[in-house]
Design a protein around this motif. Structure first.
Motif, mmCIF file in Angstrom:
data_model
loop_
_atom_site.group_PDB
_atom_site.id
_atom_site.type_symbol
_atom_site.label_atom_id
_atom_site.label_comp_id
_atom_site.label_asym_id
_atom_site.label_seq_id
_atom_site.Cartn_x
_atom_site.Cartn_y
_atom_site.Cartn_z
ATOM 1 N N GLN A 26 0.805 -1.218 0.000
ATOM 2 C CA GLN A 26 0.000 0.000 0.000
ATOM 3 C C GLN A 26 0.839 1.268 0.000
ATOM 4 O O GLN A 26 0.404 2.295 -0.525
ATOM 5 N N GLN A 30 -0.608 3.285 -3.017
ATOM 6 C CA GLN A 30 -1.337 4.468 -2.583
ATOM 7 C C GLN A 30 -0.419 5.671 -2.414
ATOM 8 O O GLN A 30 -0.767 6.617 -1.673
ATOM 9 N N ASP A 33 -1.937 9.266 -2.962
ATOM 10 C CA ASP A 33 -2.889 9.682 -1.927
ATOM 11 C C ASP A 33 -2.177 9.988 -0.610
ATOM 12 O O ASP A 33 -2.474 10.986 0.050
ATOM 13 N N LEU A 34 -1.236 9.112 -0.246
ATOM 14 C CA LEU A 34 -0.541 9.321 1.024
ATOM 15 C C LEU A 34 0.235 10.637 1.004
ATOM 16 O O LEU A 34 0.226 11.392 1.983
ATOM 17 N N GLN A 36 -0.446 13.321 -0.663
ATOM 18 C CA GLN A 36 -1.397 14.426 -0.550
ATOM 19 C C GLN A 36 -1.873 14.597 0.888
ATOM 20 O O GLN A 36 -2.057 15.714 1.371
ATOM 21 N N ARG A 37 -2.105 13.479 1.542
ATOM 22 C CA ARG A 37 -2.655 13.559 2.905
ATOM 23 C C ARG A 37 -1.607 14.025 3.909
ATOM 24 O O ARG A 37 -1.936 14.594 4.944
ATOM 25 N N SER A 317 -4.014 -1.407 7.770
ATOM 26 C CA SER A 317 -4.768 -0.152 7.745
ATOM 27 C C SER A 317 -4.464 0.689 8.981
ATOM 28 O O SER A 317 -4.244 1.898 8.888
ATOM 29 N N LEU A 320 -0.852 1.941 8.709
ATOM 30 C CA LEU A 320 -0.724 3.038 7.739
ATOM 31 C C LEU A 320 -1.312 4.335 8.288
ATOM 32 O O LEU A 320 -0.786 5.426 8.033
ATOM 33 N N GLY A 321 -2.417 4.244 9.044
ATOM 34 C CA GLY A 321 -2.972 5.446 9.684
ATOM 35 C C GLY A 321 -1.949 6.080 10.609
ATOM 36 O O GLY A 321 -1.790 7.304 10.651
ATOM 37 N N VAL A 324 0.810 7.812 8.583
ATOM 38 C CA VAL A 324 0.381 9.150 8.151
ATOM 39 C C VAL A 324 0.446 10.129 9.327
ATOM 40 O O VAL A 324 0.910 11.263 9.182
ATOM 41 N N ARG A 328 2.778 13.354 9.432
ATOM 42 C CA ARG A 328 2.217 14.707 9.519
ATOM 43 C C ARG A 328 2.938 15.532 10.574
ATOM 44 O O ARG A 328 3.183 16.727 10.377
ATOM 45 N N THR A 332 4.550 19.147 9.980
ATOM 46 C CA THR A 332 4.056 20.374 10.620
ATOM 47 C C THR A 332 4.898 20.791 11.809
ATOM 48 O O THR A 332 4.731 21.891 12.330
ATOM 49 N N ASP B 148 -7.887 10.577 10.869
ATOM 50 C CA ASP B 148 -6.553 10.166 11.323
ATOM 51 C C ASP B 148 -6.343 8.654 11.206
ATOM 52 O O ASP B 148 -5.412 8.208 10.554
ATOM 53 N N SER B 149 -7.212 7.877 11.866
ATOM 54 C CA SER B 149 -6.967 6.428 11.929
ATOM 55 C C SER B 149 -7.022 5.806 10.547
ATOM 56 O O SER B 149 -6.280 4.884 10.242
ATOM 57 N N TYR B 342 -7.933 17.471 -1.505
ATOM 58 C CA TYR B 342 -7.130 17.310 -2.716
ATOM 59 C C TYR B 342 -7.816 16.449 -3.779
ATOM 60 O O TYR B 342 -7.590 16.620 -4.972
#
Lengths: 440, 440
Positions: A26, A30, A33-34, A36-37, A317, A320-321, A324, A328, A332, B148-149, B342
């Motif tokens: 993934q 993905q 998408d990842l 972008q997120r 899943s 991967l959450g 992300v 992030r 940030t 998030d998750s 996005y």
């Protein structure tokens, strides 16, 4: 985009098994998408595996990414994902990754439940994130809701069906009337139970999850060793049938409660055991290998989180959450919420837990039996909610008188002492079964 | 602790109603716990109310904190909590708060669903957080899990029971067999429905939540106006009985789906309408005024989140969780995850939604009726799953022939055209009811 936003965050994956493979796949499929997120792309820089040379072309990963040198891999990543499992070398690799400045995502319940504080302290020392949503209840978002969503609330109790194998077995026993051993064999044939099912059926897996849930819910340190543990190997077809008669079902529950000790001091009860719960309770309808966690909080009231508790893609899943989320915070700045053990509540012994018992007694069929039994309960200060007398036919075709008693809530110590004393009565042939009753 | 860690974060509360009152009370009674969880204390610096002078001593708040000057209050806070509701002055106050550097927590579903992008853009411009877990499904953590998750997963569908009033009404109709009007009156008497229940029973409230859920789940911009909306006022006792006969129940569902448009282009279907769902679906067992959100994702599989969807303390729990979250980013630096649009998927018309219909027809009792009805379905390209013919006695004691048809999945446009054509057949006396079937 500035250059900084285009510089990929380097992800190192430790473990190329079912979960690791799904994560790797993934990360590649993905990727857009990842990116972008997160605000920056992720780059998979390596996958540490135990043995080189195995064909892993199904993952669609550049073969050059595989390495057997995990220790080297963790030194060159921004995010290290540990899905090896077990205590070592997972712990050393995670600690080394943090020393080298990486944030860590892991699904390693055993390690977190045995030695979480060492990892939390290292994360704090090095100013990195440590996330582990995949460690409890697979894909179900439960740790983040407890840690973040309920951070302004006060959790009273967490009751979880957190082991899919045992839920499958108990559910199948309930549907078919079959016994424990043959149902475990069927679960093994269907892939719901391991060849050696000990970790599941003896409650070790659920106890590790109970430790993690208790720590988060009560801002304290609870390890696997603190969790009282009973498995489901003693649960019989007769127990399941008795539960049905009471409009209940039997589930293996991980229970984490905020309780008061004998002098009124606050504490935690953390325990894993089979228990009767009413069919009207939301947890009763959790079938097959599904997991669910029921949370009772002062403000929120009753909440339930339901889904698949295991499997490669569901666990991936959750992993991967977390990837992300830690990515992030890399983008940030800042840090995600770390460990919080400020409340530092003690874990009370199982004897101090407040619970209810369902007791079946094989008794002599003569006058005065009920009086002698009731006297034992009264002496121990345990209040009886219901008594039912019935005559059943045993395996030899003989009629036996049975007393089925459900108590009001009392300390487990008092209930346990009551059962011991009942077993010693002349009028009691056998204590046929003892089960706790939860979820009222 | 350093001085910086002891400096309180200033919290301004806009709104002193049921939710605001509960938030204020808990900011005070749970101050120590909140400070520990955040790393710095919170200080409630003011509560903006519409009218001064009302007795609010039950909140345990210093009376000097109440002000009618909300515009001034938002200029002197680190965190502004908006629980006034409605579009204005809530929007202007939130924008002003952000301009003055405050992070914002709101439970204002109407505003977010109407003009979320303005708020998200302002939060990004000013580098502050905007959190709104309380806006959907009260205490149930659902936005944070989706945002998030599941940030590393791909969500296919979100089906929510997100309005407690309508679920209470439909559940009561199902249990009692009573009609819509009398059940609404009962709900009003019990406090489950407002004196003017329009926003609930016509689906406006659920549509706002569907817009917010769709936006988050599909990383796109969906407003209330994009959501197809049908309420429950037309649901009859006969519909509920017909659902039962099919082992289904009727629920008002907010459905957010990733779909393909006519040319295969990706899009979103966002709709609120009553629908039949099978009794075996986890949403079917959501009783009374409870809420639940069912999420289907590629990796995670099926998840469900269940709990209380309204009420002062449950909603305050969600708001307080957000306060802790935005306070933590104030302490650690950085920003929480912001808006992500996005993917920018278009919202397709209801006609393009893929769904199934349950159609009841009052037909002439003569040969050839079924053939003529089946021809209409075939002409429209709609495949029939089941047909049942039955004779019922109507209100006048006359026997009527009924055809009950359940279709396979087709576009809503084709299904709708089929029903229109059926209504024009000589052999059809009346199209008695049309309901969508979901959750298969």
């Amino acid at each position: 985009m500035t250059t900084d936003q285009q510089t990929p965050l380097r992800v190192a994956l430790l473990g190329g098994g079912v979960v690791g493979g799904s994560v790797a796949r993934q990360l590649i499929t993905q990727a857009d998408d990842l990116a972008q997120r997160i605000g920056r792309p992720l780059e998979l820089v390596g996958i540490a595996v135990r043995r080189a040379g195995r064909d892993r072309s199904d993952l669609g990963v550049d073969p050059a990414l595989f390495t057997t040198d995990a220790a080297e891999l963790v030194t060159r990543a921004d995010i290290v994902v540990e899905v090896i499992g077990g205590i070592e070398p997972a712990r050393s690799l995670i600690l080394s990754a943090m020393e080298h400045g990486a944030s860590v995502v892991t699904a390693n319940k055993a390690l977190l439940a045995e030695d979480g504080p060492t990892l939390y302290a290292a994360a704090a020392d090095h100013g990195v994130d440590l996330y582990y949503e995949g460690a409890v209840a697979g894909a179900i978002p439960i740790l983040r809701p407890i840690r973040d969503s309920l951070a302004g609330d006060s959790i009273r109790r967490v009751i979880g069906i957190v082991n899919g194998t045992t839920n499958f077995v108990l559910d199948a026993m309930d549907s078919t009337g079959a016994g424990f051993s043959e149902t475990v064999e069927r679960a093994q044939a269907l892939g719901y139970a391991e060849a050696d099912p000990t970790a599941d059926v003896e409650g070790f897996d659920a106890a590790a999850k109970a430790a993690i849930l208790s720590s988060l819910a009560f801002h304290s340190r609870v390890s696997s060793a603190d969790v009282h543990r009973e498995g489901i190997t003693e649960v019989s077809a007769r127990d399941i049938a008795a539960a049905r008669e009471m409009n209940c079902t039997v589930k293996l529950l991980a229970i984490c409660e905020r309780v008061e000790g004998p002098e009124g001091q606050p504490g935690i009860s953390a325990r894993v055991h089979p228990a009767l719960i009413p069919l009207t309770h939301p947890l009763a309808s959790v079938r097959e290998a599904y997991n669910a966690v029921f949370v009772e909080a002062d403000g929120a009231g009753d909440l339930m989180f339901y889904g698949q508790g295991a499997g490669g893609d569901p666990t991936a899943s959750a992993v991967l959450g977390d990837i992300v989320a830690v990515a992030r915070t890399r983008v940030t700045g800042g840090r995600g919420p770390g460990e919080s053990a400020y409340a530092d509540l003690p874990v009370l012994s199982i004897g101090q837990a407040i619970t209810r018992y369902h007791v079946s007694l094989d008794v002599a069929d003569k006058p005065g039996v009920l009086a002698s039994v009731a006297t034992v309960f009264a002496t121990q200060g345990v209040s009886i909610e219901t008594v039912r007398q019935q005559v059943v036919t045993d395996d030899h075709g003989d009629a036996r008188a049975m007393l089925i008693i459900v108590t009001h809530a009392a300390t487990d110590a008092a209930l346990s002492a009551t059962v011991t004393e009942l077993a010693g009565l002349d009028t009691v042939n056998e204590v046929t079964s003892v089960m706790r009753v939860e979820g009222n």
